[in-house]
Design a protein around this motif. Sequence first.
Motif, short mmCIF file in Angstrom:
data_model
loop_
_atom_site.label_atom_id
_atom_site.label_comp_id
_atom_site.label_asym_id
_atom_site.label_seq_id
_atom_site.Cartn_x
_atom_site.Cartn_y
_atom_site.Cartn_z
N LYS A 118 19.22 43.90 -23.87
CA LYS A 118 19.00 44.89 -24.93
C LYS A 118 20.01 46.03 -24.83
O LYS A 118 20.34 46.47 -23.72
N SER B 135 14.85 45.81 -12.59
CA SER B 135 15.97 46.12 -11.68
C SER B 135 15.52 46.89 -10.43
O SER B 135 15.92 46.56 -9.32
N THR C 33 19.59 46.43 -16.08
CA THR C 33 20.55 47.37 -15.52
C THR C 33 21.33 46.79 -14.32
O THR C 33 22.54 47.00 -14.22
N ARG D 253 22.28 51.33 -19.83
CA ARG D 253 22.28 51.19 -21.29
C ARG D 253 22.62 52.52 -21.96
O ARG D 253 22.20 53.56 -21.48
C1 LIG Z 1 14.22 47.03 -20.50
C2 LIG Z 1 13.15 46.22 -19.88
C3 LIG Z 1 13.37 45.54 -18.65
C4 LIG Z 1 14.65 45.66 -17.85
O1 LIG Z 1 14.77 46.92 -17.26
P1 LIG Z 1 15.93 47.23 -16.18
O2 LIG Z 1 15.39 48.42 -15.47
O3 LIG Z 1 17.16 47.51 -16.94
O4 LIG Z 1 16.06 46.05 -15.31
C5 LIG Z 1 12.35 44.75 -18.17
N1 LIG Z 1 11.18 44.61 -18.82
C6 LIG Z 1 10.93 45.24 -19.98
C7 LIG Z 1 9.63 45.04 -20.65
C8 LIG Z 1 11.90 46.06 -20.54
O5 LIG Z 1 11.64 46.68 -21.71
#
Ligand SMILES: *Cc1c(COP(=O)(O)O)cnc(C)c1O
Length: 223
Positions: free
Chosen positions: A25, A197, A215, A221
């Motif tokens: 995303k 992450s 991440t 992001r």
């Molecule tokens: C954005 C998101 C993630 C990933 O998060 P990171 O900290 O970037 O790894 C995982 N699960 C959900 C539901 C998210 O919205």
Amino acid sequence: MSIRNNLEEIHRHLPVGVQLVCVSKFHPAEMIEEAYEAGERIFGESRVQELCAKQEALQHLAIEWHFIGHLQTNKVKYIVPFISLIHGVDSPKLLAEINKEAVKAGRKVDCLLQVHIAQEETKFGFSPQELLDYLADGLWKNMAGIRITGLMGMASNVDNEEQVEAEFATLKRLFAKVKQQHFGCEDSFTQLSMGMSHDYPLALKQGSTLVRIGTAIFGERNY
Ligand SMILES: *Cc1c(COP(=O)(O)O)cnc(C)c1O
């Protein structure tokens, strides 16, 4: 660090059988292609419009798209034709809508029910008791367009590792109970989606089968 190096590092921590959802995303399609070239096939998105645009742009690749965020019922119809797994099914109403659209599309869509395990107020999901009550109710058994293949949860976003691990452990216990009560060993109820992450090593310790990592693969992001 490159995307390829980041992925190698993460795979070193993943036990056999655990799947990685690359959370792409807010990152451009080119970065998805880079991860794809490194061997990844599962990508997770949390906004319907963005997901549909990327799905269309990357149709030439054998990507398995997962929806990971809060899904609004009025947007279900846009993703049902191609989505492989919906992680965050957080209400009976949403599950019923996915079923309705999937039947229309002639599909059976795999869904994970999201359970609220964090202390934070804002997270979506069933409470453990709501989940047990809903499953006992049995309505879902007549839904030909969906298959409940597991549970998903997010731990509190805190530094206290004992707390985070305890929350994952709660979800793991609930998963085992639900599987025993409603599915049995032969069934397809096998997926426990937990870990991002910053907390996936703790989630793995508690039996996660599906980690959702953004991440640590793609970097920060830009919202
Ligand atoms: C954005 C998101 C993630 C990933 O998060 P990171 O900290 O970037 O790894 C995982 N699960 C959900 C539901 C998210 O919205």
